[in-house]
Design an enzyme around this catalytic site. Structure first.
Site, PDB file in Angstrom:
ATOM      1  N   ALA A 155       0.820  -1.215   0.000  1.00 56.12           N
ATOM      2  CA  ALA A 155       0.000   0.000   0.000  1.00 56.12           C
ATOM      3  C   ALA A 155       0.849   1.259   0.000  1.00 56.12           C
ATOM      4  O   ALA A 155       1.792   1.375   0.791  1.00 56.12           O
ATOM      5  CB  ALA A 155      -0.920   0.022   1.227  1.00 56.12           C
TER       6      ALA A 155
ATOM      7  N   GLY B 126       6.818   1.064   5.330  1.00 52.46           N
ATOM      8  CA  GLY B 126       7.686   0.157   4.579  1.00 52.46           C
ATOM      9  C   GLY B 126       7.646   0.412   3.087  1.00 52.46           C
ATOM     10  O   GLY B 126       8.679   0.415   2.411  1.00 52.46           O
ATOM     11  N   CYS B 127       6.468   0.634   2.564  1.00 54.65           N
ATOM     12  CA  CYS B 127       6.319   0.863   1.125  1.00 54.65           C
ATOM     13  C   CYS B 127       6.942   2.189   0.717  1.00 54.65           C
ATOM     14  O   CYS B 127       7.525   2.310  -0.362  1.00 54.65           O
ATOM     15  CB  CYS B 127       4.848   0.802   0.733  1.00 54.65           C
ATOM     16  N   THR B 128       6.854   3.185   1.594  1.00 61.35           N
ATOM     17  CA  THR B 128       7.485   4.472   1.325  1.00 61.35           C
ATOM     18  C   THR B 128       9.003   4.305   1.301  1.00 61.35           C
ATOM     19  O   THR B 128       9.684   4.813   0.400  1.00 61.35           O
ATOM     20  CB  THR B 128       7.064   5.520   2.374  1.00 61.35           C
TER      21      THR B 128
ATOM     22  N   ALA C  56      10.005   2.481  -2.002  1.00 62.35           N
ATOM     23  CA  ALA C  56       9.859   3.336  -3.181  1.00 62.35           C
ATOM     24  C   ALA C  56      10.904   4.448  -3.198  1.00 62.35           C
ATOM     25  O   ALA C  56      11.476   4.763  -4.246  1.00 62.35           O
ATOM     26  CB  ALA C  56       8.448   3.917  -3.239  1.00 62.35           C
TER      27      ALA C  56
END
Length: 161
Positions: A41, A46-48, A51
């Site tokens: 998401a 974590g995804c930030t 990316a």
């Protein structure tokens, strides 16, 4: 586990909508190497981190012959655009709301989170060589990767390969 892809497998073709509402296909990268990564998401810690690391190390990735980084999540394009703009991301973010591509790559299914079994996106990364006809071959599949330090590990491995 689900439909795990192995080295040498044909990469499932896809056409998904990017953060700006444009259609992007794996075949668009004919004759090039791309990273296809799946994350749960946008705008989560974590995804930030993942990316932003792909953005930070973009030049280093290009130096290993990678033409593009494609990040895929179930998020809608509008959320992806906010994520890209807020974090100044240079990776291409793609929306897979029905999870078809996630499932085709084995990046959606049962996983363990905080000691409990759940169903969701399995953080995964694939190095894909796309031939001149637009057909991809998986050259390095990685499942259940950790967001922190992941891109640096990929670079280290791919620079010595």
């Amino acid at each position: 586990m689900e439909n795990r892809l192995e080295k040498g497998a044909v990469a499932p073709a896809f056409t998904l909508t990017d953060a700006d509402g444009n259609a992007v296909s794996l075949a668009d990268f004919a004759g090039r190497r791309v990273v296809v990564y799946f994350y749960p998401a946008a705008m989560t810690p974590g995804c930030t981190k993942e990316a932003c690391d792909f953005t930070t190390f973009r030049t280093d990735l290009e130096d290993t012959g990678i033409a593009a980084v494609l990040g895929i999540s179930p998020d809608k394009p509008e959320k992806l655009a906010k994520f890209r703009d807020k974090e100044s991301l240079t990776v291409t973010l793609l929306s897979d709301p029905d999870r078809t591509t996630l499932e085709a790559y084995g990046a959606y299914g049962e996983k363990t989170m905080y000691g409990k079994k759940t169903v969701g996106v399995i953080r995964s990364t694939f190095l894909v060589d796309v031939d001149d006809k637009g057909v991809g071959t998986i050259t390095d599949p990685r499942y259940n990767v950790k967001a922190t330090g992941h891109v640096e590990r990929l670079l280290k491995d791919w620079q010595t390969a």
